[in-house]
Scaffold this active site. Sequence first.
Site, PDB file in Angstrom:
ATOM      1  N   GLU A  15       0.810  -1.232   0.000  1.00  0.00           N
ATOM      2  CA  GLU A  15       0.000   0.000   0.000  1.00  0.00           C
ATOM      3  C   GLU A  15       0.839   1.276   0.000  1.00  0.00           C
ATOM      4  O   GLU A  15       0.844   2.043   0.975  1.00  0.00           O
ATOM      5  CB  GLU A  15      -0.959   0.018   1.189  1.00  0.00           C
ATOM      6  CG  GLU A  15      -2.064  -0.992   1.077  1.00  0.00           C
ATOM      7  CD  GLU A  15      -3.042  -0.924   2.242  1.00  0.00           C
ATOM      8  OE1 GLU A  15      -2.773  -0.229   3.236  1.00  0.00           O
ATOM      9  OE2 GLU A  15      -4.084  -1.583   2.162  1.00  0.00           O
ATOM     10  N   GLU A  68      -6.721  -7.709  -0.378  1.00  0.00           N
ATOM     11  CA  GLU A  68      -7.179  -7.780   1.011  1.00  0.00           C
ATOM     12  C   GLU A  68      -8.669  -7.446   1.028  1.00  0.00           C
ATOM     13  O   GLU A  68      -9.056  -6.349   0.614  1.00  0.00           O
ATOM     14  CB  GLU A  68      -6.427  -6.779   1.890  1.00  0.00           C
ATOM     15  CG  GLU A  68      -4.923  -7.016   1.921  1.00  0.00           C
ATOM     16  CD  GLU A  68      -4.183  -6.004   2.802  1.00  0.00           C
ATOM     17  OE1 GLU A  68      -4.832  -5.277   3.570  1.00  0.00           O
ATOM     18  OE2 GLU A  68      -2.951  -5.944   2.693  1.00  0.00           O
TER      19      GLU A  68
END
Length: 637
Positions: A147, A319
């Site tokens: 991320e 995710e």
Amino acid sequence: MSTLKRTLGVCYYPEQWPREIWKQDAQRMVEAGLTWVRIGEFAWQSLEPAAGDYRLEWLDDAIDVLGRAGLKVVLGTPTATPPRWVLAKHPDMLAYDDQGRPRGFGSRRHYCFSHDGFRKEAAQIVTQLAQRYGANPYVAAWQTDNEYGCHDTTISYSPAARTAFQQWLRVRYEGDIHALNTAWGNVFWSMTYDDFDQIDLPNLTVTEPNPAHSLAFRRFSSDQVVSFNRAQVDIIRAHSDAPVTHNYMGRITDFDHFAVGSDLDFASWDSYPLGFLEDRSGMDAAHQKHFARQGDPDFQAFHHDLYRSVGGGRWWVMEQQPGPVNWAPHNPAPLDGMVRLWTWEAFAHGAEAVCYFRWRQAPFAQEQMHAGLLRPDSVAAAGLSEACEVARELSDTPDVVPAQARVALMFDYDADFAWAVQPHGAGLSYFGLVFETYRALRSLGLSVDIVPPSKRDFAGYTLILLPGMLYVPDALKRALHLCEGQVVLGPRTGARNSEMAIPVPLPPDWAGLDVTVAAVESLRSDTPVALRGGGYFTGYREQIETNAEVLEYCADGQPAFVRQGNFYYLAGWGDQPALRRLFDTLCNNAGLETISLPDGVRCRDTGAERFWFNFDTTAHSVAGLDLPAISVTRSAF
Ligand code: GAL
């Protein structure tokens, strides 16, 4: 178009659990119907506890156990969590906030993308992993870092960033400081520089810095992410044929995901519908209350469509929220059926895989309040049964057939940077404008492709929208002139040149569209401008001079929406009633069928069928179909 086998997976942290339970965990994952297991992305300290002291044997074993059980491994590079010894070795590697303070050790993502010493450390650990596992038959994909940009970490005001920014400017302006001064308009306020090494970062100025300076710094910061990622990809590719991805986040727009994506084999993103609803959807309290346990019906879909584009058609959810998260202002549990709905929604938008975060809830450290598929005592948590249900459904039901949509909505990260520099009104953002446009289109039952600013071939699109794209390159203007679709511009489309100056002739300066934006204003939330046919301009509005056909007026008589040939200009930021109404008419005239959907119902067309998602706790009857509460329905065309 070909179909792809859809699969499920999970994120797992073998270094956080005793070795004795790895095998049983792997077996349970396989029994649950999972295909993928992502590991490694935070394990740097366990892999290299001291500089150059590599301890990879445990990872050999973990990959072996997982692979032998029948799972495919996604191996993450661990550079989002540089260990304490890396900081001891490079005390100046920390990112700095806009107040000039170094960000501390003790969580993650504390590095500055511009620090050469840190970049070398990162390259070394990635090289170790790539060399050792590049040909491992169980490592079927790679993830770089974790991320980028999360926790506000793209932009760093560090000394290393300052030096790198000056060098970036030297290259951009070919060593000609006069060219920079002219491009930025530095004659204003006597800001002229004599040399590149005089240029500071645009923080800690007395009042606002020159917007051209700020935009250049944002572009530079984005490029630093791109080059950091590319260095990892190059190392991995030198040793492995397995595809490489990065897991992007929701509503992080401060680096160019398309540019990062061009170095990857597929895109992935991390979907936390309940966390996002309160943390970053921007929706009002009533909407948040209504969807508190379901998530916003458009927020995930928007990102699915965006990341499909970033991945050049190939993308995953890396995710997926399986229960309450720990990081939003409040962290409710999803309603029964939502984990399944979110998973199918991703597949309907073209995801190849959906991986749940995480396998087992950790009883320690920052995320001890974050649900997994298992509880900390290894008993199944609520999300697991829904993951198993989807796994069963995947083997029993037809595959999803990808298809191009008929609506293209452009998303330009550079425009987002420019809006962030100059929103012109509190709370206004490019993301917000594009997302509101998307919501209106989706509420009309339309499937949408989000397209990059590099797009030139618009064949097959009936409707193409470029709201808020501040700088429009000439090549894109030419491509749009050749297309046959209806093209909707405004507000603020073409309002700046590439250096953040107002172009003359005044915007949008669009051949074939007789519109000149003569004046602009931003609006307080309690002073919206009414449109004659209903709805309002909120936040932002433009006064245009035009001889084009006026399709809609503001209540004060100003043209609000005009048309000339297949070009349209929208002279303000429409609220949902306004956008729905204007787009509905436009679509009907253009032969695009619309359906007026309730707020909690959305549909998505694939090549073979229509998926319906009901996020509401009440049943709906739409287009002759009964949609039960919290449900996924597939209907043939
Ligand atoms: C993601 C992150 C994961 C974990 C998760 C918790 O943003 O990639 O490592 O922190 O959030 O929801």
